[in-house]
Write a protein that holds these residues in place. Sequence first.
Motif, PDB file in Angstrom:
ATOM      1  N   ALA A  20     136.612  10.313  12.034  1.00 43.41           N
ATOM      2  CA  ALA A  20     135.279  10.005  11.523  1.00 43.41           C
ATOM      3  C   ALA A  20     135.302   8.737  10.678  1.00 43.41           C
ATOM      4  CB  ALA A  20     134.737  11.179  10.717  1.00 43.41           C
ATOM      5  N   THR A  21     136.330   8.597   9.840  1.00 40.75           N
ATOM      6  CA  THR A  21     136.442   7.413   8.984  1.00 40.75           C
ATOM      7  C   THR A  21     136.622   6.153   9.814  1.00 40.75           C
ATOM      8  OG1 THR A  21     137.388   8.715   7.172  1.00 40.75           O
ATOM      9  CG2 THR A  21     137.803   6.343   7.150  1.00 40.75           C
ATOM     10  N   VAL A  22     137.465   6.234  10.831  1.00 41.21           N
ATOM     11  CA  VAL A  22     137.723   5.072  11.678  1.00 41.21           C
ATOM     12  C   VAL A  22     136.454   4.658  12.412  1.00 41.21           C
ATOM     13  CG1 VAL A  22     139.015   4.202  13.661  1.00 41.21           C
ATOM     14  CG2 VAL A  22     140.171   5.631  11.953  1.00 41.21           C
ATOM     15  N   LEU A  23     135.762   5.633  12.997  1.00 45.21           N
ATOM     16  CA  LEU A  23     134.549   5.307  13.744  1.00 45.21           C
ATOM     17  C   LEU A  23     133.437   4.828  12.822  1.00 45.21           C
ATOM     18  CD1 LEU A  23     133.264   5.074  16.457  1.00 45.21           C
ATOM     19  CD2 LEU A  23     132.730   7.513  16.407  1.00 45.21           C
ATOM     20  N   ASP A  24     133.318   5.417  11.651  1.00 40.48           N
ATOM     21  CA  ASP A  24     132.318   4.951  10.677  1.00 40.48           C
ATOM     22  C   ASP A  24     132.575   3.492  10.299  1.00 40.48           C
ATOM     23  OD1 ASP A  24     130.917   7.328  10.605  1.00 40.48           O
ATOM     24  OD2 ASP A  24     131.924   8.075   8.804  1.00 40.48           O
TER      25      ASP A  24
END
Length: 261
Positions: A58-62
């Motif tokens: 989630a952090t990477v995609l955000d």
Amino acid sequence: MGTTSVHTIDDILRASAAWVWFPCDCEQEKTHLQLVRYPQRFGGGVRGSQVDSAADVATVLDHAIDRTRAWGESQLTFWTNASDRPDLEEELRRRGAEHVDTVTVFAVAIDELEIEVPDDATAEIVRTLEQVREVDSINVPVWEQSPLDDHGLQVELNEVTSALASGEGVRVLGRLDGEAVSTGGCTIVDGFARLWGAATLTRARGRGAYRAVLAERLRVSAELGATTALVKGRVATSAPILARVGFAIHGDERAYRLAVS
């Protein structure tokens, strides 16, 4: 023929994962993953790949979405790879990303190939402005991109001739009965011939022009010191041809497109 390539399967997979195209005049950033903002000539938007992060999906995609917004773009296209850490594919699907393309990763020792080319199909190295103009006339409809203006054609010619002079790569133009209908390029990196940008006009497909362009790129690549050909073939077009002529499959990569508001 039949000499074994010095490249191992692991070498091939690493080379495939490391392969990213940076168009002229693009912007790029690499935090968590590689992001490239494409110029409008190539459709704009942001391409993501090469995930290498200790953060969660989630952090990477955000981060990728935030960067896309900061660039003023509304479309993020992400290409998967088996070496991605973490793997974003499931998270992309969960957020409604559309699967838009798939390529098969192929490789082969160059000296193991013999490609039959029909008599009416020829291929030549691009060296002149007129040849660059013919290449553009193929790329525009196939890739749905804007045509180059006079300045752009000259810039492209300079890039092509510089790469040829330095031994870094080559652009090839294919013809059927003398008419320019197909093209493709290659870049030499660590003994690999990265074959890219293959395009054939729809009305000319299935008649050997792509094979002529492929054979010429392999011939020149061997002269420039490459021992292994590496190519990402579109499942709907070049992949079946590459498999038939002897390229070995090393997995696939999938593209997902996410609208960013």
